[in-house]
Design a protein around this motif. Sequence first.
Motif, PDB file in Angstrom:
ATOM      1  N   UNK A   1       2.131  -4.750  -6.603  1.00 62.18           N
ATOM      2  CA  UNK A   1       1.663  -3.958  -7.227  1.00 62.18           C
ATOM      3  C   UNK A   1       2.819  -2.883  -7.772  1.00 62.18           C
ATOM      4  N   UNK A   2       2.694  -2.062  -8.425  1.00 60.52           N
ATOM      5  CA  UNK A   2       3.508  -1.215  -8.891  1.00 60.52           C
ATOM      6  C   UNK A   2       4.378  -0.498  -7.496  1.00 60.52           C
ATOM      7  N   UNK A   3       3.515  -0.035  -6.538  1.00 61.39           N
ATOM      8  CA  UNK A   3       4.071   0.887  -5.441  1.00 61.39           C
ATOM      9  C   UNK A   3       5.152   0.120  -4.859  1.00 61.39           C
TER      10      UNK A   3
ATOM     11  N   UNK B   1      -2.240  -0.343  -2.126  1.00 62.08           N
ATOM     12  CA  UNK B   1      -1.958  -1.755  -1.784  1.00 62.08           C
ATOM     13  C   UNK B   1      -0.748  -2.077  -2.442  1.00 62.08           C
ATOM     14  N   UNK B   2      -0.143  -3.206  -1.438  1.00 62.68           N
ATOM     15  CA  UNK B   2       1.162  -3.765  -1.976  1.00 62.68           C
ATOM     16  C   UNK B   2       1.084  -5.153  -2.908  1.00 62.68           C
ATOM     17  N   UNK B   3      -0.226  -5.541  -2.606  1.00 65.05           N
ATOM     18  CA  UNK B   3      -0.621  -6.816  -3.180  1.00 65.05           C
ATOM     19  C   UNK B   3      -2.010  -6.752  -3.827  1.00 65.05           C
ATOM     20  N   UNK B   4      -2.366  -7.447  -5.053  1.00 60.50           N
ATOM     21  CA  UNK B   4      -3.633  -7.437  -5.621  1.00 60.50           C
ATOM     22  C   UNK B   4      -3.938  -8.627  -6.058  1.00 60.50           C
ATOM     23  N   UNK B   5      -5.207  -8.804  -6.400  1.00 58.02           N
ATOM     24  CA  UNK B   5      -5.834  -9.990  -6.944  1.00 58.02           C
ATOM     25  C   UNK B   5      -6.036  -9.650  -8.358  1.00 58.02           C
TER      26      UNK B   5
END
Length: 244
Positions: free
Chosen positions: A182-184, A164-168
Amino acid sequence: MNVKIFDTPDALGRALAVEFQEVLSQKKEKNQSLFVALSGGSTPKKFFEALAQLAQISPISWDAVHFFWGDERCVPPEDVESNFGMAKKILLDKIPIPSENIHRIRGEAEPEKERLRYQELIEKLLPKTLEGVPRFDWIFLGLGEDGHTASLFPNSEILRLKNSLVAVAKHPVSGQKRITLTLPVITKAAKITFLVTGKKKARLVQKIIERHPDTNSLPAALVNESAHSVEWYLDRDAGSYLKI
Ligand code: 6PG
């Protein structure tokens, strides 16, 4: 890793604004856009002020800039907590950047839906690395006193996400929901700048920059270790424990 220390937050902001103008003009010469993710919190205010002032006295090719955010609080844009709202007031309302180049995170939306929308937007607009990961040209990050950065908090499950590039996220104290890169995707950025000011963060800055074992698993340290190119912009107080 490159560390720059300035006498005051104002001097830091002015120097970073000049660096921003230089990086942008290099992109413009190659007829390329500059994909930027801005940081939130209070530290970037001096940088945004300096950039708005610089834009009054020297040409900046705003049409080549695309502003994203590293994270956003799940609040409406007019909320005092909004990272976008702060940037809009101090910078965006004062520069002729095309509105279609401003890609705010919609804090007012349902978080999971907005996570997906923002992730798909990043995948659509950004150039990719050889591994196919969207690559920001420049990500600005702050540092929380607990070692968080963006809305990546210590010991969060989000730190283990690989695809995932974006998280809640959820703030560990207030419980406030956040949308965060996110870190990636953060660690694949061409350039990362940590902006840190104030004495309260000096010991943490020292430990992260000097790679002390007791801070290695903190989100900011994970970025510092695994990112492609990291620079630290510090004021004298935040850099006061560094031996340079
Ligand atoms: C946020 C930021 C967060 C911030 C640090 C430092 O949305 O709050 O992204 O990571 O950069 O908490 O905040 P200050 O600059 O206010 O100290």
